[in-house]
Design a protein around this motif. Structure first.
Motif, PDB file in Angstrom:
ATOM      1  N   LEU A  32      -0.775   2.551   2.968  1.00 48.58           N
ATOM      2  CA  LEU A  32      -0.935   1.259   3.625  1.00 48.58           C
ATOM      3  C   LEU A  32      -0.239   0.226   2.740  1.00 48.58           C
ATOM      4  O   LEU A  32      -0.415   0.241   1.507  1.00 48.58           O
ATOM      5  N   GLN A  33       0.550  -0.622   3.368  1.00 47.28           N
ATOM      6  CA  GLN A  33       1.263  -1.637   2.602  1.00 47.28           C
ATOM      7  C   GLN A  33       0.857  -3.027   3.067  1.00 47.28           C
ATOM      8  O   GLN A  33       0.501  -3.226   4.224  1.00 47.28           O
ATOM      9  N   TRP A  34       0.938  -3.979   2.142  1.00 48.78           N
ATOM     10  CA  TRP A  34       0.739  -5.395   2.474  1.00 48.78           C
ATOM     11  C   TRP A  34       2.016  -6.143   2.132  1.00 48.78           C
ATOM     12  O   TRP A  34       2.616  -5.940   1.065  1.00 48.78           O
ATOM     13  N   TYR A  35       2.424  -7.013   3.067  1.00 51.86           N
ATOM     14  CA  TYR A  35       3.617  -7.833   2.904  1.00 51.86           C
ATOM     15  C   TYR A  35       3.245  -9.293   3.083  1.00 51.86           C
ATOM     16  O   TYR A  35       2.281  -9.624   3.769  1.00 51.86           O
ATOM     17  N   ARG A  36       4.070 -10.167   2.526  1.00 57.34           N
ATOM     18  CA  ARG A  36       3.983 -11.591   2.814  1.00 57.34           C
ATOM     19  C   ARG A  36       5.326 -12.042   3.354  1.00 57.34           C
ATOM     20  O   ARG A  36       6.389 -11.661   2.823  1.00 57.34           O
ATOM     21  N   CYS A  89      -0.102  -6.369   7.289  1.00 55.32           N
ATOM     22  CA  CYS A  89      -0.361  -5.024   6.772  1.00 55.32           C
ATOM     23  C   CYS A  89       0.500  -4.049   7.569  1.00 55.32           C
ATOM     24  O   CYS A  89       0.875  -4.323   8.714  1.00 55.32           O
ATOM     25  N   ALA A  90       0.834  -2.938   6.947  1.00 55.50           N
ATOM     26  CA  ALA A  90       1.657  -1.914   7.608  1.00 55.50           C
ATOM     27  C   ALA A  90       1.141  -0.541   7.215  1.00 55.50           C
ATOM     28  O   ALA A  90       1.079  -0.216   6.030  1.00 55.50           O
ATOM     29  N   GLY A  91       0.752   0.234   8.219  1.00 53.10           N
ATOM     30  CA  GLY A  91       0.326   1.605   7.978  1.00 53.10           C
ATOM     31  C   GLY A  91       1.533   2.529   8.047  1.00 53.10           C
ATOM     32  O   GLY A  91       2.399   2.347   8.905  1.00 53.10           O
ATOM     33  N   VAL A  92       1.568   3.503   7.159  1.00 50.75           N
ATOM     34  CA  VAL A  92       2.700   4.422   7.098  1.00 50.75           C
ATOM     35  C   VAL A  92       2.257   5.811   7.547  1.00 50.75           C
ATOM     36  O   VAL A  92       1.246   6.337   7.075  1.00 50.75           O
TER      37      VAL A  92
END
Lengths: 110, 115
Positions: A32-36, A89-92
């Motif tokens: 799981l990634q978090w971006y701004r 958020c981005a799920g991989v």
């Protein structure tokens, strides 16, 4: 249909307050990634969490991956105006399939 | 080194026109992604390349959308006979290797407005 639901959609707070953003799904992700993202720019990666239950800290930001690898949270302590932006958020899945949430628009007022 | 660049940054097209959007990934990056981001939403996956091979195009919304990366570096997203619902920001991202902790490096996007 969004695979990942983010809440809240909008958040407007005063400088110095704490906040938590949630990212939920019924699907399991390998990471799981978090971006701004700032206006007129592409998203910038803040953190990747890989193991269920993992907690990562980045200065005043704390990221947690749920035990079942279906959800995540981002906690910001003592928010500052420079934290203003769109948090995604981005799920991989399958190493190269990224599913983004709809985002949380944060405004921190001085 | 230079990051991911996209051109043009802004494009206004009349309904029915064809457009071509370009992405220059970071040199040496193996994987390249295209996303569509509607106003107030998160990016939605369109297609994915590993080198010159288009391994996943499941997100392309219709057969009017076509992407290529012939030499494994620069990529072009083409939209034929544009429609108003195609108006969005088109983001390109590249990653160095195939790994589950991949960091995607995004370009600034191309804002397409179809009138």
């Amino acid at each position: 249909t969004q695979l990942l639901e983010q809440s809240p959609q909008f958040l407007s707070i005063q400088e110095g307050e704490n906040l938590t953003v949630y990212c939920n799904s019924s699907s399991v992700f390998s990471s799981l990634q978090w971006y701004r993202q700032e206006p007129g720019e592409g998203p910038v990666l803040l953190v990747t969490v890989v193991t269920g239950g993992e907690v990562k800290k980045l200065k005043r930001l704390t990221f947690q991956f749920g035990d079942a690898r279906k959800d995540s949270s981002l906690h910001i302590t003592a928010a500052q105006p420079g934290d203003t932006g769109l948090y995604l958020c981005a799920g991989v899945k399958y190493f190269n399939k990224f599913y983004f949430g709809s985002g949380t628009k944060l405004n921190v007022k001085p | 080194g230079a990051g991911v660049s996209q051109s043009p940054r802004y494009k206004v097209a009349k309904r029915g026109q064809d457009v071509a959007l370009r992405c220059d990934p970071i040199s040496g990056h193996v994987s390249l992604f295209w996303y569509q981001q509607a106003l107030g939403q998160g990016p939605e996956f369109l297609t994915y390349f590993q080198n010159e091979a288009q391994l996943d195009k499941s997100g392309l919304p219709s057969d009017r959308f076509f992407a290529e990366r012939p030499e494994g570096s620069v990529s072009t997203l083409k939209i034929q006979r544009t429609q108003q619902e195609d108006s969005a920001v088109y983001l390109c991202a590249s990653t160095l290797v195939r790994d589950r902790g991949n960091e995607q490096y995004f370009g600034p996007g191309t804002r397409l407005t179809v009138t």
